[in-house]
Design an enzyme around this catalytic site. Structure first.
Site: not given
Ligand code: GAL
Length: 751
Positions: A392, A457
């Protein structure tokens, strides 16, 4: 003579303080604690602790003795993982350092060891927040913990040895498998050596199925060598049902004397993401269904020995029915990966990091971590994808072009991915891997245009759920996971999706629920399932395990009800529901709300709990049927009173190596054997025998359950664990600790 591997996990001395004199031979071990590895620098409660408690510098000291017979050998110390900064000293001299807590490293001790005398290996372990070492630098949503938390060994080799072996799978088809053996060889002699390198591939009956060999001229120093490919006719392909492993044996000879021999388990299989967006295992499309796994455990932090690492892989495969796991956000313990190879569980492994990219030096370390990860793990057939981005993080083309280049150079047989959280991110990898937290809010699917594409995710912070939350929440949590998996199964050109996450985990005060736990797991920290865990379990083929699970508890009451539907997770063709003896309904999987799941939940709608007179309710039973025949059932009863404490150990036999341990689950049960999900009763433990209890004592149950660990000492013998709750009979479980068989590095001159 060939290599010898000696364990170096036992008999360390630990100092929870930064005293530079601890590197000196003369430093006294007397006041230090005796410890064995894997070791956490601080045993902690499973929640409500302060992360500062483990953020300190410590020293580990290991006296040892190597006799004169090892003259002429090279002695290499190998560390599997130390958090986070390590400096290694031998007899007071600095040998070297390593930065990064999630990858292994080694040092050649030969020139510093005194043969026939006492030596002292001293390791300074810096477990403070090292902002110069990934993942640190900003905030991180997981705890790093501290200590020499993975295994250490001493490898004794000749002056000419194999540094690494890599068996690259070039082709894996039913007719033929093609393997390209590659090596790094180290020649520590002063002159060039002529050697012969031989590789043979054995099947599980020890039959040789392929060979390759080459004569090499090795100048002093290290050199890589690629042998001619090995062709295996009609190989047994590795897959998720039959994870067949071959053994590759590499031998290096000078004249006819064997200098080194290394054995490696390999699986012959192909992994490929094709332009149709799908993932293929051995040319068969496989929709990837997984969860993210953090490696931490209650009390022990990261320091879970091999047995518990292996158990985790089994839980993911057998109890959660997954076909893959993402090793978030760092390389896993080697024994976890070994077990994934053995049982057939695919792994997406990535470099350490979380949202933050540091300066040039930090990035160089990340690149080093990447090299270390791939060189260590590329023989694991379970690994199908490398994560080459910091989880991320922002785009950084220069950095990520380089990480992609390194991965492709070290391993041409696997694609790269890199987990981002924004769709506009530049696509530099082979697979666009993306964390999508919108699915469960909108139910709508916005896909980037890139293919292959995979969701790495979902859920997580969108719907944290504790094992002791309300039944409504536990059901919703499970159904949201089901809904998102349904969506991904409905998109043919999406390769797969892994939810956040498998197990609750410890995190910093800025994240999670404020008690240092992030309750995003489909299991709690003890690896005990919430309802969502049963949803995942129900997605595997009934040929493997038939599953039926009524996702609610039974609370007969005139006033309370939990909505007007009953949810059952099952992989059967139909489920018949009975209340007491009365057949309520038989239904098919709910393909209306979940059109794409392999095994949609079963919904028994408009069934008010109040329909039945609670006094008459004796049980509710779900019967899972296939081809009209019952294959499995689940019965729930109205809750009764606490009747007994139940202890269940994952393993009864342990090894007396001072670190081996087993989880022991404790549950408070009623007369029907049901776990009393609202019980928070304190449980007191008593442990007898050569072991120690790792866990809170007394331990307060969570959702009527929890776990502690029993860890062996160095003495073998019988172990008894007793657990008591006020007014109930004491529960007891017997374990056995057996003598350690493996050779260890001697502490002192053997008489
Ligand atoms: C993601 C992150 C994970 C975890 C998760 C919580 O953004 O990658 O590490 O923090 O959120 O939902």
């Amino acid at each position: 003579m060939s290599r010898e591997v000696l364990k170096l996990n036992t008999d360390w001395f630990f100092l929870a303080d930064d005293q530079p004199e601890a590197k000196e031979v003369s430093f006294s071990n007397e006041a230090l604690e005796r410890v064995n590895l894997p070791h956490t620098n601080k045993i902690l409660p499973h929640h409500y602790f302060n992360e500062k408690d483990y953020q300190f510098v410590s020293w580990y000291r290991r006296p040892f003795y190597i006799d004169q017979a090892k003259q002429g050998k090279r002695l290499i110390v190998e560390f599997d993982g130390v958090m986070s900064g390590t400096e290694v000293y031998l007899n007071g001299e600095r040998i070297g350092e390593h930065k990064g807590g999630y990858t292994g490293f080694s040092f050649d001790l030969t020139d510093y060891i005194k043969l026939g005398q006492q030596n002292i290996l001293a390791v300074r372990v810096d477990s403070t927040r090292r902002t110069d070492i990934p993942p640190e630098g900003n905030v991180v949503d997981y705890l790093l913990f501290g200590g020499i938390y993975r295994e250490v060994r001493l490898v004794v080799v000749e002056q000419l040895s194999i540094n690494w072996s890599y068996y690259q799978i070039q082709q894996a088809q039913t007719a033929e498998g093609v393997i390209l053996p590659q090596f790094e060889l180290v020649n520590s002699y002063a002159e060039t050596k002529e050697v012969r390198l031989e590789v043979s591939l054995l099947d599980q009956d020890h039959k040789q199925v392929g060979t390759s060999e080459q004569t090499l001229s090795l100048p002093p120093g290290s050199k890589t060598a690629t042998l001619e490919e090995i062709k295996v006719k009609q190989p047994r392909l590795w897959d998720l049902v039959n994870p067949y492993l071959y053994t590759a044996i590499a031998k290096i000879y000078e004249q006819n004397s064997l200098l080194d021999q290394v054995e490696t388990k390999i699986g012959i299989r192909s992994v490929e993401f094709k332009s149709d967006g799908k993932f293929y295992l051995n040319d068969h499309p496989l929709k990837l269904r997984g969860l993210n796994r953090h490696q931490m455990f209650p009390y022990l932090g990261n320091a879970m020995p091999a047995r518990g690492q292996r158990k985790d892989a089994e839980i993911l495969k057998y109890e959660l029915g997954l076909n893959f796991v993402r090793s978030s956000h760092y390389p896993a313990d080697p024994s976890f990966l070994d077990r994934c190879d053995e049982i057939g569980l695919l792994v997406f492994e990535e470099i350490p990091g979380w949202q933050h990219i540091g300066d040039q030096k930090w990035q160089d370390l990340a690149k080093l971590n990447l090299r270390e990860m791939i060189i260590r793990d590329r023989n694991h057939c379970s690994i199908f994808l490398w994560g080459v981005r910091i989880n991320e993080s922002a785009d950084d083309d220069q950095f990520y072009l380089e990480t992609n280049r390194i991965a492709r150079q070290l391993d041409q047989s696997r694609p790269t991915g890199g987990v981002r959280v924004f769709r506009e991110s530049k696509f530099l990898e082979d697979v666009f891997t993306y964390n999508d937290f919108e699915y469960n809010l909108t139910g709508k699917v916005k896909l980037p245009n890139h293919r292959p594409y995979m969701i790495t995710e979902y859920m997580g912070h969108m719907y944290p759920t504790k094992s002791y939350d309300s039944i409504e929440r536990l059901i919703n949590h499970a159904l949201k996971h089901a809904m998102i998996q349904d969506k991904q199964h409905g998109i043919p050109d999406m390769a797969g999706a892994s939810g956040w996450c498998a197990f609750d985990y410890n995190t910093h005060r800025e994240f999670g629920s404020g008690d240092r736990v992030c309750y995003h797991g489909v299991c709690d920290m003890f690896r005990l399932p919430k309802f969502a865990g049963y949803f995942y379990k129900s997605q595997q083929s009934p040929a493997i395990t038939p599953v039926v699970f009524i996702a609610r508890q039974m609370v007969p009451s005139f006033f309370e009800d939990y909505g007007d539907e009953i949810v059952v997770f099952s992989n059967c063709e139909e489920v018949a529901l009975y209340v007491g003896e009365q057949h309520l309904a038989t239904v098919q999987p709910n393909y209306v709300d979940f059109p794409s799941l392999p095994h949609p939940p079963f919904l028994f709608k408009e069934r008010q709990w109040r329909e039945w007179n609670p006094k008459d309710i004796t049980s509710m039973k779900a019967v899972g049927k296939i081809k009209g025949k019952k294959v499995v059932e689940h019965i729930i009863y109205p809750f009764g009173q606490p009747q007994r404490v139940e202890l269940t150990a994952d393993y009864q036999q342990l090894i007396a190596d001072g670190s081996d341990c087993t989880r022991v689950v404790v549950e408070l049960k009623d007369q029907n054997g049901q776990t009393l999900h609202l019980a928070h009763h304190p449980v007191s433990f008593e442990l007898l025998g050569p072991a120690r209890l790792i866990g809170e004592n007394p331990f307060s149950l969570e959702a009527g359950r929890g776990a502690v660990f029993v860890q062996t000492g160095r003495e073998h013998g019988r172990i008894v664990l007793k657990a008591s709750v006020a007014d109930l009979p004491t529960a007891e479980i017997r374990l056995e600790s057996k003598p350690m068989q493996e050779k260890i590095v001697p502490l002192r001159k053997e008489e």
